[in-house]
Design a protein around this motif. Structure first.
Motif, PDB file in Angstrom:
ATOM      1  N   ILE A   1       0.847  -1.174  -0.169  1.00  0.00           N
ATOM      2  CA  ILE A   1      -0.013   0.009   0.099  1.00  0.00           C
ATOM      3  C   ILE A   1       0.758   1.330  -0.205  1.00  0.00           C
ATOM      4  CG2 ILE A   1      -1.964  -1.056   0.937  1.00  0.00           C
ATOM      5  CD1 ILE A   1      -0.902   0.301   3.678  1.00  0.00           C
ATOM      6  N   GLU A   2       2.200   1.188   0.095  1.00  0.00           N
ATOM      7  CA  GLU A   2       3.112   2.301   0.072  1.00  0.00           C
ATOM      8  C   GLU A   2       4.411   1.943  -0.640  1.00  0.00           C
ATOM      9  OE1 GLU A   2       4.092   2.947   4.329  1.00  0.00           O
ATOM     10  OE2 GLU A   2       2.356   4.396   4.430  1.00  0.00           O
ATOM     11  N   PRO A   3       4.178   1.923  -2.028  1.00  0.00           N
ATOM     12  CA  PRO A   3       4.900   1.584  -3.023  1.00  0.00           C
ATOM     13  C   PRO A   3       6.236   2.675  -3.156  1.00  0.00           C
ATOM     14  CG  PRO A   3       3.194   2.517  -4.222  1.00  0.00           C
ATOM     15  CD  PRO A   3       2.943   2.460  -2.785  1.00  0.00           C
ATOM     16  N   PHE A   4       7.266   1.964  -3.663  1.00  0.00           N
ATOM     17  CA  PHE A   4       8.519   2.662  -3.919  1.00  0.00           C
ATOM     18  C   PHE A   4       8.251   3.239  -5.411  1.00  0.00           C
ATOM     19  CE2 PHE A   4      11.732   0.013  -1.168  1.00  0.00           C
ATOM     20  CZ  PHE A   4      11.219   0.657  -0.214  1.00  0.00           C
ATOM     21  N   GLN A   5       7.616   2.283  -6.266  1.00  0.00           N
ATOM     22  CA  GLN A   5       7.146   2.589  -7.568  1.00  0.00           C
ATOM     23  C   GLN A   5       5.938   1.860  -7.764  1.00  0.00           C
ATOM     24  OE1 GLN A   5       8.449   4.603  -9.951  1.00  0.00           O
ATOM     25  NE2 GLN A   5      10.535   5.295  -8.735  1.00  0.00           N
ATOM     26  N   TYR A   6       5.047   2.282  -8.551  1.00  0.00           N
ATOM     27  CA  TYR A   6       3.958   1.659  -9.118  1.00  0.00           C
ATOM     28  C   TYR A   6       4.385   0.154  -9.601  1.00  0.00           C
ATOM     29  CZ  TYR A   6       1.072   5.969  -8.078  1.00  0.00           C
ATOM     30  OH  TYR A   6       0.712   6.760  -7.530  1.00  0.00           O
TER      31      TYR A   6
ATOM     32  N   ASN B   1       0.724   7.990  -0.311  1.00  0.00           N
ATOM     33  CA  ASN B   1      -0.327   8.168  -0.963  1.00  0.00           C
ATOM     34  C   ASN B   1      -0.751   7.696  -2.179  1.00  0.00           C
ATOM     35  OD1 ASN B   1      -3.207   8.868  -0.794  1.00  0.00           O
ATOM     36  ND2 ASN B   1      -2.824  11.160  -1.011  1.00  0.00           N
ATOM     37  N   PRO B   2      -0.449   6.835  -2.677  1.00  0.00           N
ATOM     38  CA  PRO B   2      -0.420   6.315  -4.255  1.00  0.00           C
ATOM     39  C   PRO B   2      -1.725   6.448  -4.712  1.00  0.00           C
ATOM     40  CG  PRO B   2      -0.487   4.261  -2.965  1.00  0.00           C
ATOM     41  CD  PRO B   2      -0.176   5.428  -1.787  1.00  0.00           C
ATOM     42  N   ASP B   3      -1.748   6.621  -5.898  1.00  0.00           N
ATOM     43  CA  ASP B   3      -3.216   7.023  -6.798  1.00  0.00           C
ATOM     44  C   ASP B   3      -3.886   5.692  -6.962  1.00  0.00           C
ATOM     45  OD1 ASP B   3      -5.006   7.315  -8.762  1.00  0.00           O
ATOM     46  OD2 ASP B   3      -4.114   9.053  -9.529  1.00  0.00           O
ATOM     47  N   PRO B   4      -4.975   5.303  -6.376  1.00  0.00           N
ATOM     48  CA  PRO B   4      -5.680   4.338  -6.494  1.00  0.00           C
ATOM     49  C   PRO B   4      -5.864   3.607  -7.962  1.00  0.00           C
ATOM     50  CG  PRO B   4      -6.807   5.281  -5.019  1.00  0.00           C
ATOM     51  CD  PRO B   4      -5.878   6.214  -5.670  1.00  0.00           C
ATOM     52  N   ALA B   5      -5.959   4.745  -8.803  1.00  0.00           N
ATOM     53  CA  ALA B   5      -6.114   4.256 -10.155  1.00  0.00           C
ATOM     54  C   ALA B   5      -4.815   3.831 -11.059  1.00  0.00           C
ATOM     55  CB  ALA B   5      -6.781   5.482 -11.171  1.00  0.00           C
ATOM     56  N   LEU B   6      -3.865   4.385 -10.725  1.00  0.00           N
ATOM     57  CA  LEU B   6      -2.399   4.055 -11.066  1.00  0.00           C
ATOM     58  C   LEU B   6      -2.141   2.826 -10.488  1.00  0.00           C
ATOM     59  CD1 LEU B   6      -0.557   7.553 -11.175  1.00  0.00           C
ATOM     60  CD2 LEU B   6      -1.678   6.313 -12.980  1.00  0.00           C
ATOM     61  N   MET B   7      -2.622   2.311  -9.213  1.00  0.00           N
ATOM     62  CA  MET B   7      -2.120   0.923  -8.736  1.00  0.00           C
ATOM     63  C   MET B   7      -2.995   0.113  -9.498  1.00  0.00           C
ATOM     64  SD  MET B   7      -0.227   1.393  -5.834  1.00  0.00           S
ATOM     65  CE  MET B   7      -0.347   0.289  -4.728  1.00  0.00           C
TER      66      MET B   7
END
Length: 141
Positions: free
Chosen positions: A30-35, A113-119
């Motif tokens: 849930i806390e990525p270094f990169q997508y 706070n990654p973008d859910p759509a990009l995840m």
């Protein structure tokens, strides 16, 4: 008490699942270094990776290798990073991610706070890449 990873494995809470077999699952952190940052987690709750039975350890590393091949195909990174830390959740997990630079090898730079759509988009790209590589039977949807 079950770890958060066991709750994901048991489908008690949601996760962006990528891979599933009889010994482990792989899903996005849930806390990525990169997508595309994926955790490879054994079904068994074993806190410290050195306590894994050797066959399970070998299996986890083999799955991490396959997922990493998918990351290369899906994201064409400079490298695929791999790390075992284990301080945040007391359940062995291997981190693999499409790495762009050596500076990414620290949790301080993780995207909180990654973008859910990009995840979701990254998950679909990785699943498609793994399927193309011949691992479709293990790819989750």
């Amino acid at each position: 008490m079950s770890t958060i990873f066991t709750k994901i494995i048991n489908r008690e809470i949601p996760g962006r699942l990528i891979w599933e077999d009889e010994h482990c699952l792989a899903f996005f952190t849930i806390e990525p270094f990169q997508y595309g940052h994926t955790l490879v987690v054994p079904r068994l709750e074993i806190d410290h990776w050195v306590d894994l039975p050797e066959q399970l350890s070998a299996h986890l590393f083999a799955v991490a290798h396959k997922v990493s091949r998918g990351l290369v195909k899906a994201f064409d990174p400079a490298r695929v990073g791999m790390m075992i830390a284990g301080f945040d959740v007391p359940h062995t997990h291997l981190h693999v991610w499409p790495a762009l630079d050596q500076s990414e090898f620290t949790f301080e730079q993780a995207n909180r706070n990654p973008d859910p759509a990009l995840m979701d988009e990254a998950a679909e790209k990785l699943r498609a890449a793994l399927t193309d590589l011949g691992y479709g039977e293990f790819v989750t949807s």
